[in-house]
Design a protein around this motif. Structure first.
Motif, PDB file in Angstrom:
ATOM      1  N   PRO A  55      44.992  14.788 -23.125  1.00 23.91           N
ATOM      2  CA  PRO A  55      46.110  15.771 -22.055  1.00 23.91           C
ATOM      3  C   PRO A  55      45.131  16.248 -20.897  1.00 23.91           C
ATOM      4  N   PHE A  56      45.800  15.748 -19.633  1.00 26.15           N
ATOM      5  CA  PHE A  56      45.285  16.313 -18.380  1.00 26.15           C
ATOM      6  C   PHE A  56      46.362  16.137 -17.384  1.00 26.15           C
ATOM      7  N   PHE A  57      46.237  16.675 -16.346  1.00 24.10           N
ATOM      8  CA  PHE A  57      47.245  16.638 -14.992  1.00 24.10           C
ATOM      9  C   PHE A  57      46.559  15.443 -14.119  1.00 24.10           C
ATOM     10  N   GLU A  58      47.435  14.155 -14.328  1.00 24.18           N
ATOM     11  CA  GLU A  58      46.949  13.066 -13.551  1.00 24.18           C
ATOM     12  C   GLU A  58      46.639  13.464 -12.113  1.00 24.18           C
ATOM     13  N   ASP A  59      47.448  14.514 -11.444  1.00 24.43           N
ATOM     14  CA  ASP A  59      47.272  14.637  -9.873  1.00 24.43           C
ATOM     15  C   ASP A  59      46.072  15.105  -9.685  1.00 24.43           C
ATOM     16  N   ILE A  60      45.499  15.714 -10.379  1.00 27.92           N
ATOM     17  CA  ILE A  60      44.232  16.427 -10.293  1.00 27.92           C
ATOM     18  C   ILE A  60      43.228  15.260 -10.185  1.00 27.92           C
ATOM     19  N   ASP A  61      42.789  14.591  -9.028  1.00 24.72           N
ATOM     20  CA  ASP A  61      41.961  13.586  -9.045  1.00 24.72           C
ATOM     21  C   ASP A  61      40.410  14.023  -8.758  1.00 24.72           C
ATOM     22  N   LYS A  62      39.787  12.986  -8.705  1.00 26.43           N
ATOM     23  CA  LYS A  62      38.097  13.183  -8.450  1.00 26.43           C
ATOM     24  C   LYS A  62      37.740  13.811  -6.941  1.00 26.43           C
ATOM     25  N   LEU A  98      55.405  25.801 -11.545  1.00 28.14           N
ATOM     26  CA  LEU A  98      54.332  25.577 -12.613  1.00 28.14           C
ATOM     27  C   LEU A  98      54.537  24.452 -13.662  1.00 28.14           C
ATOM     28  N   GLN A  99      53.199  24.177 -14.147  1.00 27.11           N
ATOM     29  CA  GLN A  99      53.163  22.902 -15.000  1.00 27.11           C
ATOM     30  C   GLN A  99      52.386  23.192 -16.322  1.00 27.11           C
ATOM     31  N   PHE A 100      52.876  22.859 -17.477  1.00 23.02           N
ATOM     32  CA  PHE A 100      52.205  23.073 -18.705  1.00 23.02           C
ATOM     33  C   PHE A 100      52.261  21.805 -19.422  1.00 23.02           C
ATOM     34  N   LYS A 101      50.982  21.542 -20.055  1.00 24.14           N
ATOM     35  CA  LYS A 101      50.807  20.173 -21.006  1.00 24.14           C
ATOM     36  C   LYS A 101      50.248  20.685 -22.470  1.00 24.14           C
ATOM     37  N   PHE A 102      51.102  20.599 -23.259  1.00 26.08           N
ATOM     38  CA  PHE A 102      50.495  20.832 -24.631  1.00 26.08           C
ATOM     39  C   PHE A 102      49.194  20.080 -24.978  1.00 26.08           C
ATOM     40  N   PRO A 103      48.305  20.761 -25.812  1.00 23.19           N
ATOM     41  CA  PRO A 103      48.422  22.155 -26.480  1.00 23.19           C
ATOM     42  C   PRO A 103      48.474  23.374 -25.816  1.00 23.19           C
ATOM     43  N   HIS A 104      47.578  23.059 -24.377  1.00 26.58           N
ATOM     44  CA  HIS A 104      47.017  24.366 -23.867  1.00 26.58           C
ATOM     45  C   HIS A 104      46.487  24.581 -22.472  1.00 26.58           C
ATOM     46  N   ILE A 105      46.791  23.398 -21.688  1.00 26.18           N
ATOM     47  CA  ILE A 105      46.581  23.571 -20.390  1.00 26.18           C
ATOM     48  C   ILE A 105      47.782  23.689 -19.239  1.00 26.18           C
ATOM     49  N   TRP A 106      47.288  24.502 -18.200  1.00 24.29           N
ATOM     50  CA  TRP A 106      48.540  24.962 -17.343  1.00 24.29           C
ATOM     51  C   TRP A 106      47.855  24.659 -15.984  1.00 24.29           C
ATOM     52  N   GLN A 107      48.905  24.535 -14.942  1.00 18.29           N
ATOM     53  CA  GLN A 107      48.418  24.670 -13.478  1.00 18.29           C
ATOM     54  C   GLN A 107      49.594  25.437 -12.727  1.00 18.29           C
ATOM     55  N   ASN A 108      49.136  25.981 -11.781  1.00 21.28           N
ATOM     56  CA  ASN A 108      49.696  26.574 -10.539  1.00 21.28           C
ATOM     57  C   ASN A 108      49.570  25.643  -9.558  1.00 21.28           C
ATOM     58  N   TYR A 109      50.859  24.881  -9.283  1.00 20.87           N
ATOM     59  CA  TYR A 109      51.022  23.818  -8.195  1.00 20.87           C
ATOM     60  C   TYR A 109      51.200  24.369  -6.748  1.00 20.87           C
ATOM     61  N   LEU A 110      50.125  24.732  -6.137  1.00 16.32           N
ATOM     62  CA  LEU A 110      50.225  25.485  -4.952  1.00 16.32           C
ATOM     63  C   LEU A 110      50.152  24.863  -3.516  1.00 16.32           C
ATOM     64  N   GLY A 111      50.088  23.281  -3.917  1.00 11.83           N
ATOM     65  CA  GLY A 111      50.360  22.374  -2.897  1.00 11.83           C
ATOM     66  C   GLY A 111      49.720  21.198  -3.250  1.00 11.83           C
ATOM     67  N   PHE A 155      43.464  27.443 -21.837  1.00 14.10           N
ATOM     68  CA  PHE A 155      43.527  28.689 -23.005  1.00 14.10           C
ATOM     69  C   PHE A 155      43.090  28.097 -24.270  1.00 14.10           C
ATOM     70  N   VAL A 156      41.869  28.161 -24.343  1.00 13.85           N
ATOM     71  CA  VAL A 156      40.962  27.897 -25.511  1.00 13.85           C
ATOM     72  C   VAL A 156      40.882  28.739 -26.632  1.00 13.85           C
ATOM     73  N   PRO A 157      41.675  28.322 -27.685  1.00 14.77           N
ATOM     74  CA  PRO A 157      41.688  29.289 -29.046  1.00 14.77           C
ATOM     75  C   PRO A 157      40.413  29.416 -29.535  1.00 14.77           C
ATOM     76  N   VAL A 158      39.733  30.792 -29.723  1.00  9.63           N
ATOM     77  CA  VAL A 158      38.600  30.884 -30.281  1.00  9.63           C
ATOM     78  C   VAL A 158      38.855  31.173 -31.978  1.00  9.63           C
ATOM     79  N   ASP A 159      39.856  31.946 -32.031  1.00  7.73           N
ATOM     80  CA  ASP A 159      40.109  32.196 -33.338  1.00  7.73           C
ATOM     81  C   ASP A 159      41.798  32.717 -33.305  1.00  7.73           C
TER      82      ASP A 159
END
Length: 329
Positions: A126-133, A221-234, A243-247
């Protein structure tokens, strides 16, 4: 945690070429190392013999095995013990001498592990395809004493901005929130949150999500399960968090400031530094309040009195509960 999912658990740079690294993630103690080709191997960080941490042991056999520092047992990438020195080389190793191994991937400068049942074929990361290289980024990390569900819900919450962030992104006191509108993708594992706010004039009633118009779709805003998020500022600027679960009681934030409007190396570094510093200020405004919330873990039904502005949080909780239920069948 939601089983049968890919989780980003470390940045690539955190596992060097030469040494093993031990960390706690997803309520497990894990050990990571790289084989001779640089590929990531991940095992449970506990020797099957007497429970010593493999992460303080030695990498052996052309980087194909890890040796327990206590009695020299060696484990391969599948978690199978290949050597018990005290038993001699001629004695076969019993099948019960095995530790759990985790499928791994490396992409987007993250190390991912599959937390769940073994599959013949695994789903895409899972990742946001529009965040390219073309995007360059700077990372900031810190650990909060909360369950990762609390951390995620805070970033889906549009109502808190004029109160928690009154000196930063909440300036203007736009306390009246229209919607918010949640737009899931086809499999519902990813969703957009459209937010439109204004000052409360004492006359306006918040519009319901179905009353949103295209002209109101300015900020999302954009969220993708299980735990990544982005604030689309442009198109050229994003704030990203894994958001990485430690425990069950701790979450590690991997926050990145992404941009691709500056390409000159020195200017790029300066812009990225200022971008991440301002994001840290906002993050710490959140932290002050969120770590006081009780309970530290959220569930679908937990006795809270919710309002219309909590629609994204309700969506998140419902779909999270559905994914957990599906994984348990």
């Amino acid at each position: 945690m939601i089983p049968n999912q890919w989780y980003a658990v470390l940045e690539s740079k955190e596992v060097p070429k030469k040494n093993a690294v031990g960390v706690s993630r997803l309520g497990e103690k894990l050990v990571f190392w790289r084989d001779k080709n640089g590929n990531i191997i991940c095992l449970r960080d506990k020797c099957a013999h007497r429970g010593a941490a493999l992460s303080i042991g030695k990498i052996c056999n052309d980087r194909e095995t890890i040796q327990c520092p206590f009695h020299g047992l060696e484990y391969d990438r599948t978690g199978k013990c290949t050597v018990i020195p005290a038993n001699g080389k001629n004695n076969p190793v019993p099948e019960r001498f095995k530790v759990t191994s985790f499928p791994t991937r490396e992409a987007h400068d993250f190390i991912w592990i599959w937390w769940g049942e073994a599959l013949e074929e695994y789903p895409p990361l899972p990742f946001f395809e529009d965040i390219d290289k073309k995007f360059k980024y700077k990372t900031y990390t810190e650990v909060w004493p909360i369950h990762y569900s609390r951390a995620i819900e805070n970033q889906l919450d549009a109502v808190h901005l004029p109160f928690v962030h009154r000196t930063t992104i909440g300036r203007g006191q736009h306390t009246l929130i229209h919607g918010p509108l949640v737009e899931p993708n086809e499999d519902k594992n990813e969703f957009l949150i459209w937010v439109y706010d204004q000052k409360d004039d004492g006359k306006t009633t918040p519009l319901k999500p179905e009353e949103f118009t295209d002209s109101m779709k300015i900020f999302h805003l954009q969220f993708k399960f299980p735990h990544i998020w982005q604030n689309y500022l442009g198109d050229k600027v994003r704030i990203f968090i894994a958001f990485v679960p430690v425990d069950e009681k701790h979450t590690k934030f991997y926050m990145r400031f992404y941009q691709k409007f500056i390409r000159i190396p020195l200017l790029k570094s300066i812009v990225n530094w200022f971008g991440i510093r301002s994001s840290i200020v906002i993050l710490h405004q959140d932290r002050r309040v969120v770590i006081t919330q009780e309970p530290i873990k959220t569930t679908l039904k937990m006795g809270e009195k919710l309002i219309q502005g909590d629609i994204p949080i309700v969506y998140y909780r419902k779909h999270r509960a559905k994914l957990i239920e599906l994984a348990s069948r």
